[in-house]
Design a protein around this motif. Structure first.
Motif, PDB file in Angstrom:
ATOM      1  N   HIS A   1       0.837  -1.204   0.000  1.00 40.05           N
ATOM      2  CA  HIS A   1       0.000   0.000   0.000  1.00 40.05           C
ATOM      3  C   HIS A   1       0.875   1.260   0.000  1.00 40.05           C
ATOM      4  CE1 HIS A   1      -3.216   2.819   0.915  1.00 40.05           C
ATOM      5  NE2 HIS A   1      -2.485   3.272   1.918  1.00 40.05           N
ATOM      6  N   GLU A   2       1.928   1.263   0.820  1.00 36.48           N
ATOM      7  CA  GLU A   2       2.823   2.424   0.898  1.00 36.48           C
ATOM      8  C   GLU A   2       3.549   2.648  -0.427  1.00 36.48           C
ATOM      9  OE1 GLU A   2       5.327   1.620   4.240  1.00 36.48           O
ATOM     10  OE2 GLU A   2       3.819   2.231   5.713  1.00 36.48           O
ATOM     11  N   GLN A   3       3.967   1.548  -1.065  1.00 34.68           N
ATOM     12  CA  GLN A   3       4.642   1.663  -2.357  1.00 34.68           C
ATOM     13  C   GLN A   3       3.680   2.199  -3.423  1.00 34.68           C
ATOM     14  OE1 GLN A   3       6.013  -2.383  -2.761  1.00 34.68           O
ATOM     15  NE2 GLN A   3       8.042  -1.920  -1.920  1.00 34.68           N
ATOM     16  N   HIS A   4       2.448   1.700  -3.398  1.00 38.13           N
ATOM     17  CA  HIS A   4       1.425   2.159  -4.343  1.00 38.13           C
ATOM     18  C   HIS A   4       1.144   3.644  -4.147  1.00 38.13           C
ATOM     19  CE1 HIS A   4      -2.641   2.823  -5.954  1.00 38.13           C
ATOM     20  NE2 HIS A   4      -2.384   1.825  -6.791  1.00 38.13           N
ATOM     21  N   GLU A   5       0.991   4.063  -2.879  1.00 43.54           N
ATOM     22  CA  GLU A   5       0.706   5.474  -2.580  1.00 43.54           C
ATOM     23  C   GLU A   5       1.896   6.348  -2.960  1.00 43.54           C
ATOM     24  OE1 GLU A   5      -1.280   8.868  -1.488  1.00 43.54           O
ATOM     25  OE2 GLU A   5      -2.020   6.863  -1.951  1.00 43.54           O
ATOM     26  N   GLY A   6       3.114   5.848  -2.731  1.00 42.79           N
ATOM     27  CA  GLY A   6       4.313   6.606  -3.105  1.00 42.79           C
ATOM     28  C   GLY A   6       4.373   6.842  -4.600  1.00 42.79           C
ATOM     29  N   LYS A   7       4.094   5.812  -5.380  1.00 47.34           N
ATOM     30  CA  LYS A   7       4.112   5.934  -6.841  1.00 47.34           C
ATOM     31  C   LYS A   7       2.986   6.859  -7.310  1.00 47.34           C
ATOM     32  CE  LYS A   7       6.606   4.246  -9.147  1.00 47.34           C
ATOM     33  NZ  LYS A   7       7.860   4.801  -9.712  1.00 47.34           N
ATOM     34  N   ARG A   8       1.834   6.756  -6.669  1.00 48.69           N
ATOM     35  CA  ARG A   8       0.699   7.619  -7.012  1.00 48.69           C
ATOM     36  C   ARG A   8       1.072   9.090  -6.806  1.00 48.69           C
ATOM     37  NH1 ARG A   8      -2.954   9.998  -3.892  1.00 48.69           N
ATOM     38  NH2 ARG A   8      -5.056  10.427  -4.656  1.00 48.69           N
ATOM     39  N   GLN A   9       1.731   9.391  -5.683  1.00 50.07           N
ATOM     40  CA  GLN A   9       2.149  10.764  -5.399  1.00 50.07           C
ATOM     41  C   GLN A   9       3.203  11.248  -6.392  1.00 50.07           C
ATOM     42  OE1 GLN A   9       0.732  12.923  -3.404  1.00 50.07           O
ATOM     43  NE2 GLN A   9      -0.724  11.383  -2.668  1.00 50.07           N
ATOM     44  N   GLU A  10       4.083  10.351  -6.831  1.00 50.23           N
ATOM     45  CA  GLU A  10       5.088  10.702  -7.852  1.00 50.23           C
ATOM     46  C   GLU A  10       4.406  11.124  -9.151  1.00 50.23           C
ATOM     47  OE1 GLU A  10       8.126   7.760  -8.609  1.00 50.23           O
ATOM     48  OE2 GLU A  10       8.370   7.369  -6.462  1.00 50.23           O
ATOM     49  N   ILE A  11       3.375  10.376  -9.542  1.00 50.48           N
ATOM     50  CA  ILE A  11       2.635  10.691 -10.770  1.00 50.48           C
ATOM     51  C   ILE A  11       1.937  12.039 -10.631  1.00 50.48           C
ATOM     52  CG2 ILE A  11       0.702  10.003 -12.254  1.00 50.48           C
ATOM     53  CD1 ILE A  11       1.410   7.065 -11.463  1.00 50.48           C
ATOM     54  N   LEU A  12       1.305  12.274  -9.485  1.00 48.86           N
ATOM     55  CA  LEU A  12       0.605  13.546  -9.265  1.00 48.86           C
ATOM     56  C   LEU A  12       1.582  14.719  -9.288  1.00 48.86           C
ATOM     57  CD1 LEU A  12      -1.957  12.550  -6.483  1.00 48.86           C
ATOM     58  CD2 LEU A  12      -2.428  12.975  -8.899  1.00 48.86           C
ATOM     59  N   ALA A  13       2.754  14.539  -8.697  1.00 44.63           N
ATOM     60  CA  ALA A  13       3.764  15.608  -8.692  1.00 44.63           C
ATOM     61  C   ALA A  13       4.257  15.879 -10.113  1.00 44.63           C
ATOM     62  CB  ALA A  13       4.934  15.219  -7.789  1.00 44.63           C
ATOM     63  N   ALA A  14       4.456  14.812 -10.891  1.00 43.23           N
ATOM     64  CA  ALA A  14       4.895  14.961 -12.284  1.00 43.23           C
ATOM     65  C   ALA A  14       3.822  15.675 -13.101  1.00 43.23           C
ATOM     66  CB  ALA A  14       5.197  13.592 -12.884  1.00 43.23           C
ATOM     67  N   ALA A  15       2.562  15.293 -12.895  1.00 42.21           N
ATOM     68  CA  ALA A  15       1.450  15.927 -13.608  1.00 42.21           C
ATOM     69  C   ALA A  15       1.347  17.401 -13.242  1.00 42.21           C
ATOM     70  CB  ALA A  15       0.142  15.207 -13.279  1.00 42.21           C
ATOM     71  N   HIS A  16       1.533  17.698 -11.969  1.00 42.91           N
ATOM     72  CA  HIS A  16       1.473  19.090 -11.489  1.00 42.91           C
ATOM     73  C   HIS A  16       2.512  19.935 -12.208  1.00 42.91           C
ATOM     74  CE1 HIS A  16       1.595  22.499  -8.706  1.00 42.91           C
ATOM     75  NE2 HIS A  16       0.421  22.097  -8.256  1.00 42.91           N
ATOM     76  N   ARG A  17       3.739  19.415 -12.331  1.00 40.78           N
ATOM     77  CA  ARG A  17       4.811  20.154 -13.022  1.00 40.78           C
ATOM     78  C   ARG A  17       4.462  20.356 -14.496  1.00 40.78           C
ATOM     79  NH1 ARG A  17       7.883  16.656  -9.745  1.00 40.78           N
ATOM     80  NH2 ARG A  17       8.328  15.234 -11.490  1.00 40.78           N
ATOM     81  N   CYS A  18       3.913  19.311 -15.113  1.00 41.30           N
ATOM     82  CA  CYS A  18       3.519  19.406 -16.527  1.00 41.30           C
ATOM     83  C   CYS A  18       2.399  20.414 -16.731  1.00 41.30           C
ATOM     84  CB  CYS A  18       3.093  18.034 -17.050  1.00 41.30           C
ATOM     85  SG  CYS A  18       4.452  16.883 -17.317  1.00 41.30           S
TER      86      CYS A  18
END
Length: 199
Positions: A7-24
């Motif tokens: 669950h922690e790994q999934h949430e970590g990856k999810r946050q990485e995607i959101l941060a990348a999308a935010h920058r884009c």
């Protein structure tokens, strides 16, 4: 234990995607940023990204939900007896400078896109309804303590406060010489005077 780690790994990856999308989104705009751009920024394939988010709208919805959860945290972080205006402007008081406020500019992209995209409009409206509910609850509590004008309708007043809060990140774009700390105090004073019960 293994389930918690997954669950922690999934949430970590999810946050990485959101941060990348935010920058884009900040770089290319909501309409200009494609899924392929977000994938490149996040360093993953489209198939991997779609495992977490089925569409760009789903990414935007997750961003909005995370923002609302963060705002709940800001509201809950005040000591008992904190003045109503400061509590209502919790997000502004959680920031240190104009650079922190620049992160809020994603809202401008959402507002522009909401006029063209019904799904984004619905996400933005739902999120705003959640923020207004928080503000209205704080206003009613202030009225019960005698700190807020009882003649103000909490539902309508909450909408006006959203307009003030959402406009704050535009200030340094239009007036680069104004001080962040002083501006924050002035906004709080303005809101406090607006809410003050008549004498």
């Amino acid at each position: 234990m293994a389930r918690k780690l997954v669950h922690e790994q999934h949430e970590g990856k999810r946050q990485e995607i959101l941060a990348a999308a935010h920058r884009c989104f900040l770089r290319h705009g909501l309409q200009g940023a494609s899924i392929s751009m977000i994938c490149k920024e996040a360093g993953m394939s489209p198939g991997h990204l779609y495992h977490y988010f089925p569409s760009k709208e789903a990414i935007v919805e997750a961003m909005a939900n995370d923002y609302l959860a963060e705002l709940h945290g800001h509201f809950g972080g005040h000591e008992d007896g904190a003045d109503t205006a400061t509590v209502l402007l919790s997000e502004l008081w959680s920031m240190k400078d104009w650079d922190a406020l620049s992160e809020c500019r994603i809202l401008f992209e959402l507002l522009a896109e909401a006029g063209r995209n019904e799904k984004i409009h619905a996400i933005l409206k739902d999120n705003t309804d959640g923020v207004r509910a928080l503000l209205a609850r704080t206003l009613r509590a202030g009225q019960a303590r005698g700190e807020v004008d009882p003649g103000l309708d909490p539902g309508h007043t909450s909408a006006m406060l959203v307009a003030i809060i959402d406009a704050a990140p535009m200030l340094p774009l239009m007036a680069s010489d104004i001080d962040f700390e002083e501006s924050r105090k002035l906004i709080t004073t303005m809101v406090a005077r607006f809410l003050q019960p008549p004498k």
